[in-house]
Design a protein around this motif. Structure first.
Motif, short mmCIF file in Angstrom:
data_model
loop_
_atom_site.label_atom_id
_atom_site.label_comp_id
_atom_site.label_asym_id
_atom_site.label_seq_id
_atom_site.Cartn_x
_atom_site.Cartn_y
_atom_site.Cartn_z
N ARG A 244 0.85 -1.19 0.00
CA ARG A 244 0.00 0.00 0.00
C ARG A 244 0.89 1.23 0.00
O ARG A 244 2.11 1.15 0.16
N LYS A 245 0.27 2.37 -0.15
CA LYS A 245 1.02 3.64 -0.12
C LYS A 245 1.64 3.84 1.26
O LYS A 245 1.14 3.34 2.26
N GLY A 246 2.73 4.57 1.32
CA GLY A 246 3.38 4.89 2.58
C GLY A 246 4.15 3.75 3.21
O GLY A 246 4.37 3.74 4.41
N GLY A 247 4.51 2.72 2.41
CA GLY A 247 5.30 1.63 2.94
C GLY A 247 4.54 0.63 3.78
O GLY A 247 5.13 -0.16 4.50
N ARG A 248 3.21 0.64 3.71
CA ARG A 248 2.39 -0.30 4.47
C ARG A 248 1.96 -1.45 3.56
O ARG A 248 2.19 -1.43 2.36
#
Length: 190
Positions: free
Chosen positions: A142-146
């Motif tokens: 996912r976005k943001g390194g998640r």
């Protein structure tokens, strides 16, 4: 060095002729047989050809005599554990399938069917290949390194729907993931 072509070929259920035909360019069953038995030298060129046909890394075709491999000694069927006529080398998780990128998810807290201490080996797919992972457990960046982890339940355009493994959790929708990794193997310490 010990040649493992025969063990890997048999574990993958291939005949000499099938492996020979899968080589690029194709070769003969006799040539593969000679390579397996050591009657013919296993050059780097042959290692690359045979490994590609078997869908493994070339280095898995040979091993040092000093390094013992885990052995498959029995099978579990409807009548219980049955011994094999002869033992064979067990394939390591990294040797199972071709050149796909693999990632591992370490399970720290029990969730769904997964227990703390488990390692889940996953194979990366391109997002356009997500259809083959529907109703399977996946890891999606996912976005943001998640990440989102759970059952892949939907794929519409660039959107991917993942149902987390914990009870009562809501679907996570990921827009345009770079890849999707589908679960292939569970490693569980006892």
């Amino acid at each position: 060095m010990i040649n493992r072509i025969r063990a890997i070929r048999k574990q993958k259920g291939l005949t000499l002729a099938e492996l020979a035909a899968a080589c690029d360019p194709p070769t003969t069953a006799q040539t593969v047989g000679r390579l397996e038995t050591g009657m013919r030298n296993l050059s780097l060129k042959w290692m690359d050809r045979i490994a590609a046909a078997l869908g493994v890394d070339p280095e898995t075709l040979v091993r040092s005599e000093a390094n013992d491999r885990a052995q498959v000694v029995a099978t579990l069927g409807p009548d219980g554990a049955e011994p094999l006529a002869s033992t064979r080398d067990a394939l390591m998780p990294t040797e199972i399938g071709g050149d796909a990128v693999r990632v591992v998810l370490a399970i720290e807290t029990s969730a769904g069917e997964y227990r703390a201490g488990d390692q889940l080996w996953l194979r990366q797919l391109a997002p356009e290949d997500a259809a083959q992972a529907i109703n399977r457990d996946v890891l999606v960046p996912r976005k943001g390194g998640r990440f989102a982890f759970g059952r892949l339940i939907d794929r519409r355009g660039s959107l991917v729907g993942v149902l987390p493994v914990g009870a009562g959790q809501k679907q996570v929708v990921v827009d345009d993931p770079a890849w999707i990794a589908v679960a292939e193997m569970l490693v569980r310490p006892l």
